[in-house]
Design a protein around this motif. Structure first.
Motif, PDB file in Angstrom:
ATOM      1  N   LEU A 213       0.854  -1.196   0.000  1.00 15.19           N
ATOM      2  CA  LEU A 213       0.000   0.000   0.000  1.00 15.19           C
ATOM      3  C   LEU A 213       0.879   1.231   0.000  1.00 15.19           C
ATOM      4  N   GLU A 214       0.585   2.173  -0.902  1.00 15.33           N
ATOM      5  CA  GLU A 214       1.192   3.502  -0.786  1.00 15.33           C
ATOM      6  C   GLU A 214       0.057   4.511  -0.806  1.00 15.33           C
ATOM      7  N   VAL A 215       0.051   5.386   0.165  1.00 14.50           N
ATOM      8  CA  VAL A 215      -1.026   6.373   0.238  1.00 14.50           C
ATOM      9  C   VAL A 215      -0.432   7.766   0.377  1.00 14.50           C
ATOM     10  N   GLY A 216      -0.962   8.684  -0.453  1.00 12.62           N
ATOM     11  CA  GLY A 216      -0.497  10.064  -0.428  1.00 12.62           C
ATOM     12  C   GLY A 216      -1.483  10.944   0.324  1.00 12.62           C
ATOM     13  N   PHE A 217      -0.952  11.923   1.038  1.00 15.88           N
ATOM     14  CA  PHE A 217      -1.791  12.844   1.798  1.00 15.88           C
ATOM     15  C   PHE A 217      -1.607  14.262   1.281  1.00 15.88           C
ATOM     16  N   LYS A 218      -2.685  15.022   1.194  1.00 15.41           N
ATOM     17  CA  LYS A 218      -2.585  16.407   0.741  1.00 15.41           C
ATOM     18  C   LYS A 218      -1.784  17.233   1.755  1.00 15.41           C
ATOM     19  N   LEU A 221       1.428  17.036   7.248  1.00 13.66           N
ATOM     20  CA  LEU A 221       1.246  16.674   8.661  1.00 13.66           C
ATOM     21  C   LEU A 221       0.472  15.349   8.780  1.00 13.66           C
ATOM     22  N   ASP A 222      -0.446  15.101   7.859  1.00 19.89           N
ATOM     23  CA  ASP A 222      -1.155  13.817   7.857  1.00 19.89           C
ATOM     24  C   ASP A 222      -0.191  12.668   7.558  1.00 19.89           C
ATOM     25  N   ALA A 223       0.716  12.878   6.598  1.00 18.74           N
ATOM     26  CA  ALA A 223       1.705  11.838   6.271  1.00 18.74           C
ATOM     27  C   ALA A 223       2.619  11.594   7.472  1.00 18.74           C
ATOM     28  N   GLU A 224       2.968  12.678   8.146  1.00 19.52           N
ATOM     29  CA  GLU A 224       3.835  12.568   9.319  1.00 19.52           C
ATOM     30  C   GLU A 224       3.169  11.706  10.405  1.00 19.52           C
ATOM     31  N   ARG A 225       1.875  11.955  10.651  1.00 18.77           N
ATOM     32  CA  ARG A 225       1.172  11.178  11.682  1.00 18.77           C
ATOM     33  C   ARG A 225       0.926   9.746  11.221  1.00 18.77           C
ATOM     34  N   ALA A 226       0.623   9.565   9.917  1.00 18.02           N
ATOM     35  CA  ALA A 226       0.377   8.210   9.404  1.00 18.02           C
ATOM     36  C   ALA A 226       1.607   7.332   9.602  1.00 18.02           C
ATOM     37  N   ALA A 227       2.788   7.929   9.468  1.00 15.47           N
ATOM     38  CA  ALA A 227       4.028   7.162   9.604  1.00 15.47           C
ATOM     39  C   ALA A 227       4.281   6.723  11.051  1.00 15.47           C
ATOM     40  N   PHE A 228       3.487   7.234  12.006  1.00 16.03           N
ATOM     41  CA  PHE A 228       3.571   6.748  13.392  1.00 16.03           C
ATOM     42  C   PHE A 228       2.917   5.376  13.542  1.00 16.03           C
ATOM     43  N   VAL A 229       2.075   4.990  12.572  1.00 15.93           N
ATOM     44  CA  VAL A 229       1.365   3.712  12.657  1.00 15.93           C
ATOM     45  C   VAL A 229       2.353   2.580  12.354  1.00 15.93           C
ATOM     46  N   PRO A 230       2.437   1.576  13.250  1.00 20.09           N
ATOM     47  CA  PRO A 230       3.349   0.454  12.978  1.00 20.09           C
ATOM     48  C   PRO A 230       3.045  -0.168  11.618  1.00 20.09           C
ATOM     49  N   GLY A 231       4.092  -0.385  10.828  1.00 17.12           N
ATOM     50  CA  GLY A 231       3.893  -0.976   9.500  1.00 17.12           C
ATOM     51  C   GLY A 231       3.847   0.047   8.389  1.00 17.12           C
ATOM     52  N   ASP A 236       8.061   9.841   1.151  1.00 19.33           N
ATOM     53  CA  ASP A 236       8.489  11.228   0.908  1.00 19.33           C
ATOM     54  C   ASP A 236       7.575  12.128   1.749  1.00 19.33           C
ATOM     55  N   ALA A 237       7.603  13.408   1.503  1.00 21.02           N
ATOM     56  CA  ALA A 237       6.858  14.328   2.370  1.00 21.02           C
ATOM     57  C   ALA A 237       5.363  14.016   2.408  1.00 21.02           C
ATOM     58  N   HIS A 238       4.796  13.645   1.280  1.00 20.73           N
ATOM     59  CA  HIS A 238       3.344  13.451   1.196  1.00 20.73           C
ATOM     60  C   HIS A 238       2.908  11.992   1.252  1.00 20.73           C
ATOM     61  N   ASN A 239       3.847  11.049   1.130  1.00 19.73           N
ATOM     62  CA  ASN A 239       3.467   9.642   0.949  1.00 19.73           C
ATOM     63  C   ASN A 239       4.011   8.744   2.055  1.00 19.73           C
ATOM     64  N   VAL A 240       3.195   7.734   2.400  1.00 20.40           N
ATOM     65  CA  VAL A 240       3.663   6.671   3.292  1.00 20.40           C
ATOM     66  C   VAL A 240       3.389   5.344   2.606  1.00 20.40           C
ATOM     67  N   LYS A 241       4.169   4.324   2.992  1.00 22.08           N
ATOM     68  CA  LYS A 241       3.884   3.010   2.438  1.00 22.08           C
ATOM     69  C   LYS A 241       4.136   1.903   3.442  1.00 22.08           C
ATOM     70  N   GLY A 242       3.546   0.759   3.134  1.00 20.13           N
ATOM     71  CA  GLY A 242       3.703  -0.408   3.990  1.00 20.13           C
ATOM     72  C   GLY A 242       3.086  -1.605   3.302  1.00 20.13           C
ATOM     73  N   SER A 243       3.297  -2.777   3.904  1.00 21.50           N
ATOM     74  CA  SER A 243       2.771  -4.008   3.328  1.00 21.50           C
ATOM     75  C   SER A 243       1.742  -4.591   4.295  1.00 21.50           C
TER      76      SER A 243
END
Ligand SMILES: [Zn+2]
Length: 263
Positions: A213-218, A221-231, A236-243
Protein backbone atom coordinates in the motif's frame (compact mmCIF):
# COMPACT_ATOMS: atom_id res chain seq x y z
CA UNK A 1 -22.71 10.03 -5.85
CA UNK A 2 -20.19 11.96 -7.98
CA UNK A 3 -20.99 9.56 -10.82
CA UNK A 4 -24.76 9.94 -10.66
CA UNK A 5 -26.49 11.55 -13.63
CA UNK A 6 -26.52 15.34 -13.32
CA UNK A 7 -24.03 15.57 -10.45
CA UNK A 8 -21.08 17.89 -11.22
CA UNK A 9 -20.45 20.12 -8.20
CA UNK A 10 -20.65 20.30 -4.38
CA UNK A 11 -24.10 21.85 -4.88
CA UNK A 12 -25.31 18.29 -5.40
CA UNK A 13 -22.96 16.45 -3.02
CA UNK A 14 -23.86 17.33 0.55
CA UNK A 15 -26.61 18.60 2.85
CA UNK A 16 -25.43 22.24 2.42
CA UNK A 17 -25.82 22.12 -1.35
CA UNK A 18 -28.89 23.72 -2.93
CA UNK A 19 -29.49 20.66 -5.11
CA UNK A 20 -28.51 17.82 -2.74
CA UNK A 21 -32.11 16.82 -2.05
CA UNK A 22 -32.72 16.51 -5.79
CA UNK A 23 -29.46 14.58 -6.27
CA UNK A 24 -30.59 12.12 -3.57
CA UNK A 25 -33.68 11.48 -5.71
CA UNK A 26 -31.55 10.93 -8.83
CA UNK A 27 -29.26 8.58 -6.89
CA UNK A 28 -32.20 6.66 -5.45
CA UNK A 29 -33.71 6.44 -8.95
CA UNK A 30 -30.50 4.91 -10.35
CA UNK A 31 -30.23 2.38 -7.52
CA UNK A 32 -33.90 1.50 -8.02
CA UNK A 33 -33.31 1.04 -11.77
CA UNK A 34 -30.48 -1.40 -11.02
CA UNK A 35 -32.65 -3.30 -8.51
CA UNK A 36 -35.50 -3.55 -11.03
CA UNK A 37 -33.16 -4.92 -13.70
CA UNK A 38 -31.75 -7.51 -11.28
CA UNK A 39 -35.28 -8.57 -10.31
CA UNK A 40 -36.26 -8.84 -14.00
CA UNK A 41 -33.60 -11.54 -14.32
CA UNK A 42 -34.90 -13.57 -11.38
CA UNK A 43 -35.12 -13.65 -7.60
CA UNK A 44 -32.19 -12.18 -5.68
CA UNK A 45 -31.20 -11.14 -2.17
CA UNK A 46 -29.94 -7.57 -2.50
CA UNK A 47 -27.89 -5.46 -0.10
CA UNK A 48 -27.54 -1.78 -1.00
CA UNK A 49 -24.49 -0.04 0.48
CA UNK A 50 -25.08 3.72 0.77
CA UNK A 51 -21.49 4.96 0.53
CA UNK A 52 -21.32 8.66 -0.28
CA UNK A 53 -20.42 11.30 2.30
CA UNK A 54 -22.36 10.57 5.49
CA UNK A 55 -23.62 7.25 4.10
CA UNK A 56 -27.21 8.50 4.32
CA UNK A 57 -27.92 9.87 0.86
CA UNK A 58 -30.39 7.28 -0.42
CA UNK A 59 -34.10 7.90 0.19
CA UNK A 60 -34.69 4.51 1.75
CA UNK A 61 -38.47 4.82 1.86
CA UNK A 62 -38.43 4.91 -1.96
CA UNK A 63 -36.56 1.58 -2.25
CA UNK A 64 -38.40 -1.75 -2.57
CA UNK A 65 -39.31 -3.40 0.74
CA UNK A 66 -37.25 -6.55 0.09
CA UNK A 67 -33.76 -5.05 0.01
CA UNK A 68 -31.49 -4.21 2.95
CA UNK A 69 -29.54 -0.97 3.17
CA UNK A 70 -26.18 -0.29 4.85
CA UNK A 71 -26.09 3.29 6.19
CA UNK A 72 -23.63 5.49 8.11
CA UNK A 73 -19.90 5.44 8.78
CA UNK A 74 -17.48 4.16 10.00
CA UNK A 75 -17.81 0.47 9.14
CA UNK A 76 -15.08 -2.16 8.70
CA UNK A 77 -15.54 -2.77 4.97
CA UNK A 78 -16.35 0.86 4.13
CA UNK A 79 -17.97 1.06 0.66
CA UNK A 80 -18.25 -2.75 0.44
CA UNK A 81 -19.89 -3.30 3.84
CA UNK A 82 -22.37 -6.18 3.71
CA UNK A 83 -20.39 -8.27 1.23
CA UNK A 84 -19.51 -11.88 2.06
CA UNK A 85 -18.71 -15.09 0.20
CA UNK A 86 -22.40 -15.75 -0.49
CA UNK A 87 -22.80 -12.92 -3.04
CA UNK A 88 -22.93 -13.70 -6.78
CA UNK A 89 -21.75 -10.21 -7.77
CA UNK A 90 -21.36 -6.57 -6.80
CA UNK A 91 -22.56 -3.59 -8.87
CA UNK A 92 -21.29 -0.02 -8.58
CA UNK A 93 -23.69 2.91 -9.09
CA UNK A 94 -22.53 6.53 -9.35
CA UNK A 95 -18.75 6.05 -9.44
CA UNK A 96 -16.10 8.68 -10.22
CA UNK A 97 -12.51 8.59 -11.50
CA UNK A 98 -9.41 8.50 -9.29
CA UNK A 99 -7.37 11.44 -7.96
CA UNK A 100 -4.84 11.04 -10.82
CA UNK A 101 -7.39 10.92 -13.66
CA UNK A 102 -7.20 14.30 -15.41
CA UNK A 103 -10.61 15.66 -16.41
CA UNK A 104 -12.71 13.28 -14.30
CA UNK A 105 -15.74 14.83 -12.61
CA UNK A 106 -14.76 15.24 -8.94
CA UNK A 107 -11.82 12.86 -9.47
CA UNK A 108 -10.48 11.69 -6.10
CA UNK A 109 -9.69 8.51 -4.20
CA UNK A 110 -11.57 7.81 -0.94
CA UNK A 111 -11.15 11.34 0.46
CA UNK A 112 -11.06 14.40 -1.81
CA UNK A 113 -10.16 16.55 1.20
CA UNK A 114 -7.30 14.48 2.63
CA UNK A 115 -5.77 11.97 0.19
CA UNK A 116 -3.45 12.48 -2.76
CA UNK A 117 -4.10 9.03 -4.16
CA UNK A 118 -3.80 5.33 -3.31
CA UNK A 119 -1.52 2.70 -4.86
CA UNK A 120 -2.02 -1.03 -4.44
CA UNK A 121 0.99 -3.16 -5.40
CA UNK A 122 2.51 -0.10 -7.09
CA UNK A 123 -0.51 0.77 -9.26
CA UNK A 124 -2.62 3.89 -8.71
CA UNK A 125 -6.24 2.82 -8.23
CA UNK A 126 -9.71 4.33 -8.41
CA UNK A 127 -12.35 3.63 -5.78
CA UNK A 128 -13.86 1.21 -8.31
CA UNK A 129 -10.66 -0.83 -8.55
CA UNK A 130 -10.04 -0.58 -4.78
CA UNK A 131 -13.56 -1.85 -4.05
CA UNK A 132 -13.25 -4.53 -6.72
CA UNK A 133 -10.15 -5.81 -4.91
CA UNK A 134 -12.00 -5.69 -1.57
CA UNK A 135 -14.95 -7.66 -3.01
CA UNK A 136 -12.47 -9.98 -4.75
CA UNK A 137 -11.04 -10.98 -1.39
CA UNK A 138 -14.46 -12.51 -0.65
CA UNK A 139 -14.56 -14.16 -4.09
CA UNK A 140 -17.20 -11.70 -5.32
CA UNK A 141 -16.86 -10.40 -8.91
CA UNK A 142 -17.85 -6.93 -10.18
CA UNK A 143 -20.65 -7.17 -12.74
CA UNK A 144 -21.51 -3.53 -13.46
CA UNK A 145 -20.46 0.08 -13.01
CA UNK A 146 -22.14 3.41 -13.80
CA UNK A 147 -20.56 6.86 -13.73
CA UNK A 148 -18.82 9.31 -16.02
CA UNK A 149 -16.92 7.94 -19.00
CA UNK A 150 -13.53 8.06 -17.25
CA UNK A 151 -14.76 6.24 -14.13
CA UNK A 152 -16.35 3.46 -16.18
CA UNK A 153 -13.35 3.02 -18.47
CA UNK A 154 -10.89 3.07 -15.56
CA UNK A 155 -12.63 0.12 -13.91
CA UNK A 156 -13.11 -1.76 -17.18
CA UNK A 157 -9.35 -1.59 -17.81
CA UNK A 158 -8.83 -3.67 -14.66
CA UNK A 159 -12.09 -5.64 -14.90
CA UNK A 160 -12.90 -5.95 -18.64
CA UNK A 161 -15.92 -8.22 -18.09
CA UNK A 162 -17.79 -5.58 -16.05
CA UNK A 163 -20.68 -4.01 -17.95
CA UNK A 164 -20.89 -0.23 -17.85
CA UNK A 165 -23.35 2.64 -18.20
CA UNK A 166 -21.84 6.04 -19.05
CA UNK A 167 -24.18 8.79 -17.88
CA UNK A 168 -21.84 11.79 -18.31
CA UNK A 169 -19.13 13.00 -20.70
CA UNK A 170 -16.75 14.88 -18.39
CA UNK A 171 -15.35 18.29 -19.36
CA UNK A 172 -13.41 18.67 -16.11
CA UNK A 173 -13.54 18.52 -12.32
CA UNK A 174 -16.78 20.51 -12.09
CA UNK A 175 -18.42 20.13 -15.50
CA UNK A 176 -19.86 17.46 -17.75
CA UNK A 177 -22.37 16.86 -20.47
CA UNK A 178 -24.93 14.72 -18.66
CA UNK A 179 -27.92 12.72 -19.80
CA UNK A 180 -31.20 13.35 -17.99
CA UNK A 181 -32.11 11.29 -14.88
CA UNK A 182 -34.72 9.36 -16.90
CA UNK A 183 -32.14 8.46 -19.55
CA UNK A 184 -29.51 7.62 -16.92
CA UNK A 185 -31.90 5.17 -15.29
CA UNK A 186 -32.68 3.57 -18.65
CA UNK A 187 -28.95 3.16 -19.41
CA UNK A 188 -28.44 1.55 -16.00
CA UNK A 189 -31.39 -0.83 -16.48
CA UNK A 190 -29.97 -1.95 -19.85
CA UNK A 191 -26.45 -2.34 -18.51
CA UNK A 192 -27.53 -4.32 -15.46
CA UNK A 193 -29.61 -6.61 -17.69
CA UNK A 194 -26.49 -7.31 -19.79
CA UNK A 195 -24.50 -7.90 -16.60
CA UNK A 196 -27.08 -10.35 -15.22
CA UNK A 197 -26.64 -12.53 -18.32
CA UNK A 198 -22.95 -12.91 -17.43
CA UNK A 199 -23.51 -14.03 -13.83
CA UNK A 200 -21.79 -17.33 -13.21
CA UNK A 201 -19.03 -16.65 -15.73
CA UNK A 202 -17.54 -13.60 -13.96
CA UNK A 203 -14.25 -13.90 -12.10
CA UNK A 204 -13.43 -11.98 -8.92
CA UNK A 205 -10.76 -9.28 -9.22
CA UNK A 206 -8.00 -10.54 -6.95
CA UNK A 207 -4.70 -8.82 -6.25
CA UNK A 208 -1.52 -10.40 -4.96
CA UNK A 209 -1.24 -10.64 -1.17
CA UNK A 210 0.37 -9.38 0.96
CA UNK A 211 -0.51 -6.02 -0.59
CA UNK A 212 1.94 -3.14 -0.93
CA UNK A 213 0.00 0.00 0.00
CA UNK A 214 1.19 3.50 -0.79
CA UNK A 215 -1.03 6.37 0.24
CA UNK A 216 -0.50 10.06 -0.43
CA UNK A 217 -1.79 12.84 1.80
CA UNK A 218 -2.59 16.41 0.74
CA UNK A 219 -1.25 17.67 4.12
CA UNK A 220 2.31 16.69 5.00
CA UNK A 221 1.25 16.67 8.66
CA UNK A 222 -1.16 13.82 7.86
CA UNK A 223 1.71 11.84 6.27
CA UNK A 224 3.83 12.57 9.32
CA UNK A 225 1.17 11.18 11.68
CA UNK A 226 0.38 8.21 9.40
CA UNK A 227 4.03 7.16 9.60
CA UNK A 228 3.57 6.75 13.39
CA UNK A 229 1.37 3.71 12.66
CA UNK A 230 3.35 0.45 12.98
CA UNK A 231 3.89 -0.98 9.50
CA UNK A 232 3.76 2.39 7.72
CA UNK A 233 6.86 4.44 6.84
CA UNK A 234 7.33 7.76 5.07
CA UNK A 235 8.42 7.44 1.42
CA UNK A 236 8.49 11.23 0.91
CA UNK A 237 6.86 14.33 2.37
CA UNK A 238 3.34 13.45 1.20
CA UNK A 239 3.47 9.64 0.95
CA UNK A 240 3.66 6.67 3.29
CA UNK A 241 3.88 3.01 2.44
CA UNK A 242 3.70 -0.41 3.99
CA UNK A 243 2.77 -4.01 3.33
CA UNK A 244 -0.51 -5.41 4.62
CA UNK A 245 -2.08 -8.85 4.78
CA UNK A 246 -5.22 -8.13 2.76
CA UNK A 247 -7.78 -5.52 1.63
CA UNK A 248 -9.79 -5.75 4.84
CA UNK A 249 -6.77 -4.55 6.84
CA UNK A 250 -6.24 -1.73 4.32
CA UNK A 251 -9.92 -0.69 4.32
CA UNK A 252 -9.92 -0.33 8.10
CA UNK A 253 -6.56 1.46 8.18
CA UNK A 254 -7.47 4.05 5.51
CA UNK A 255 -10.69 4.92 7.32
CA UNK A 256 -8.72 5.74 10.44
CA UNK A 257 -6.06 7.68 8.52
CA UNK A 258 -8.66 9.81 6.71
CA UNK A 259 -10.61 10.62 9.87
CA UNK A 260 -7.84 12.25 11.92
CA UNK A 261 -8.54 15.79 13.03
CA UNK A 262 -7.63 18.13 10.16
CA UNK A 263 -4.28 19.83 10.69
ZN1 LIG B 1 -15.27 9.09 -3.72
Amino acid sequence: MEGITGVVQPAQLGPEGFEYQRAREWMTGEVSAAIAAIRDSGPADIVVCDSHGNGQSLLIDKLPEDVQVVRGFPRPLEMMQGVDQSFAAAMFIGYHGSEWTPGAVRGHTISSARLLGVKLNGVEVSEGIYNAALAGQFGVPIAFISGDRLAVQQLQKAVPAAEGAIVKEPFGYHSAMTVTPARGQALIRDGVKRAMMKLGSLQPYRITQPIDLEVGFKFTLDAERAAFVPGLARSDAHNVKGSFRDMVEIAKLLQVLTSLEAP
